[in-house]
Scaffold this active site. Structure first.
Site, PDB file in Angstrom:
ATOM      1  N   LEU A  73       0.970  -0.739  -0.199  1.00  0.00           N
ATOM      2  CA  LEU A  73       0.490  -0.137  -0.260  1.00  0.00           C
ATOM      3  C   LEU A  73       0.781   1.131   0.105  1.00  0.00           C
ATOM      4  O   LEU A  73       2.478   1.109   0.542  1.00  0.00           O
ATOM      5  CB  LEU A  73      -0.864   0.082   1.273  1.00  0.00           C
ATOM      6  CG  LEU A  73      -1.926  -0.156   1.249  1.00  0.00           C
ATOM      7  CD1 LEU A  73      -2.914  -0.823   2.098  1.00  0.00           C
ATOM      8  CD2 LEU A  73      -3.112   0.062  -0.114  1.00  0.00           C
ATOM      9  N   ASP A  74       0.377   1.985  -0.952  1.00  0.00           N
ATOM     10  CA  ASP A  74       0.831   3.450  -0.732  1.00  0.00           C
ATOM     11  C   ASP A  74       1.174   3.766   0.880  1.00  0.00           C
ATOM     12  O   ASP A  74       0.332   4.100   1.213  1.00  0.00           O
ATOM     13  CB  ASP A  74       0.445   4.594  -2.013  1.00  0.00           C
ATOM     14  CG  ASP A  74       1.077   3.929  -2.848  1.00  0.00           C
ATOM     15  OD1 ASP A  74       1.983   3.337  -3.413  1.00  0.00           O
ATOM     16  OD2 ASP A  74       0.050   4.071  -4.634  1.00  0.00           O
ATOM     17  N   PRO A  75       2.122   5.288   1.175  1.00  0.00           N
ATOM     18  CA  PRO A  75       2.699   5.756   2.553  1.00  0.00           C
ATOM     19  C   PRO A  75       1.252   6.815   1.816  1.00  0.00           C
ATOM     20  O   PRO A  75       0.309   7.137   3.235  1.00  0.00           O
ATOM     21  CB  PRO A  75       3.594   6.474   2.210  1.00  0.00           C
ATOM     22  CG  PRO A  75       4.187   5.381   0.824  1.00  0.00           C
ATOM     23  CD  PRO A  75       3.209   5.254   0.274  1.00  0.00           C
TER      24      PRO A  75
ATOM     25  N   ALA B 222      -1.678   5.917   1.436  1.00  0.00           N
ATOM     26  CA  ALA B 222      -3.431   4.561   1.091  1.00  0.00           C
ATOM     27  C   ALA B 222      -3.305   4.305   2.870  1.00  0.00           C
ATOM     28  O   ALA B 222      -2.219   4.441   3.512  1.00  0.00           O
ATOM     29  CB  ALA B 222      -3.289   3.673   0.279  1.00  0.00           C
TER      30      ALA B 222
END
Length: 313
Positions: A42-44, A46
């Site tokens: 998961l991207d930061p 998100a």
């Protein structure tokens, strides 16, 4: 006294602002174990559901990565960024006025992205190009060309719309914020869906929020916050056998069969042939012996699962 090392799958509700790698680091500290991995970054920016494999259960991660996923997100029409999300820098601010983008036009743009589609991932992604991450190349100003990938979007629905004016580089820009829900195959970039909706509507677009709520049969409602010291992290570990039961057909083994399979022997059972993995679980239901293929009544090991103690012996 012999202490059994941690082993299992833990469902984590990742907070905003930290990387998935950071979540793994927190889990390693709290569980006192290095052998921990995750199933799908998961991207930061998100938040939401991140599945961690602990100890021997890291062997299950391969089978978790490809599960379908569901997200809630907010797409901002009118402003594009170089990362297609709120962490990037604005690259287009043409605006999206309420009287120029109808609900019907938005629905048509969204509908065009349902079903099997060929999606070009966002430039700022973890995909490797000639052995280097695309986001590293992009941040160094190098040209990045990514190939389209076939993904499936089972659900892409607009839940709500808000028209507002925001400040971009000191200028007032009309935008439309769309709250959406997306259910899709593994490998789908929600940022790219936002970008492509904007392209269809003739305006920039990017994500301002993203939350993963479901991975396969697992939901964020059952996840824990690893940064909360009050959370019993050991107690939150789901046993490998319980996880496997939710993912695969099951064949029960008695004690002798479990030992023989663990020793790499082929054993005979009464079970239909299976194209995909079958979970071989020891009688009593508390131990996953392995994931197996079944051919003409014989089990062949695909992945074995030693106990945590045995794996660390």
């Amino acid at each position: 006294m012999l202490v059994t090392p941690p082993d299992g799958i833990i469902l984590v509700d990742k907070p905003q602002g930290i990387s998935s790698h950071r979540v793994v680091s927190i889990a390693r500290r709290r569980l006192g174990l290095k052998k921990i991995g995750h199933a799908g970054t998961l991207d930061p920016m998100a938040t939401g559901l991140l599945l961690l494999g602990v100890g021997p259960s890291t062997r299950l991660l391969t089978h978790l990565v490809g599960l379908g996923k569901t997200y809630t997100a907010t797409i901002r029409l009118g402003v594009g960024t170089d990362s297609d999300d709120a962490d990037g820098e604005p690259v287009s601010s043409v605006g999206a006025a309420a009287d120029s983008v109808s609900d019907q036009a938005i629905e048509a743009a969204v509908a065009a992205l349902r079903g099997p589609i060929d999606q070009v991932p966002s430039t700022v992604s973890a995909i490797k190009v000639d052995g280097r991450r695309a986001y590293d190349l992009a941040r160094k100003g190098e040209a990045v060309t990514l190939r389209a990938r076939r993904v499936t979007v089972d659900r892409f629905e607009v839940l709500g719309r808000v028209d507002r004016v925001v400040s971009v580089d000191g200028a007032d820009v009309p935008v439309i914020d769309l709250d959406v829900v997306v259910s899709c195959s593994s490998g789908t970039y929600i940022r790219a869906l936002a970008r492509d909706v904007g392209v269809t509507l003739g305006t920039g677009a990017h994500l301002t929020a993203l939350r993963r709520t479901v991975v396969g049969p697992f939901t964020v409602d059952d996840a824990v916050d690893l940064e909360d010291d009050a959370v019993d992290v050991h107690g939150a570990l789901a046993r490998p056998a319980d996880v496997a039961r939710r993912l695969f057909p099951v064949v029960q083994l008695d004690g002798h069969q479990a030992k023989d399979l663990g020793d790499g022997k082929r054993i005979s059972v009464e079970h239909p042939d299976s194209e995909g993995p079958v979970a071989a679980i020891a009688t009593g239901g508390d131990r996953l012996v392995g994931l197996v293929a079944v051919r003409r009544g014989q089990l062949r090991v695909i992945t074995n699962f030693p106990t945590a103690a045995g794996a660390n012996a």
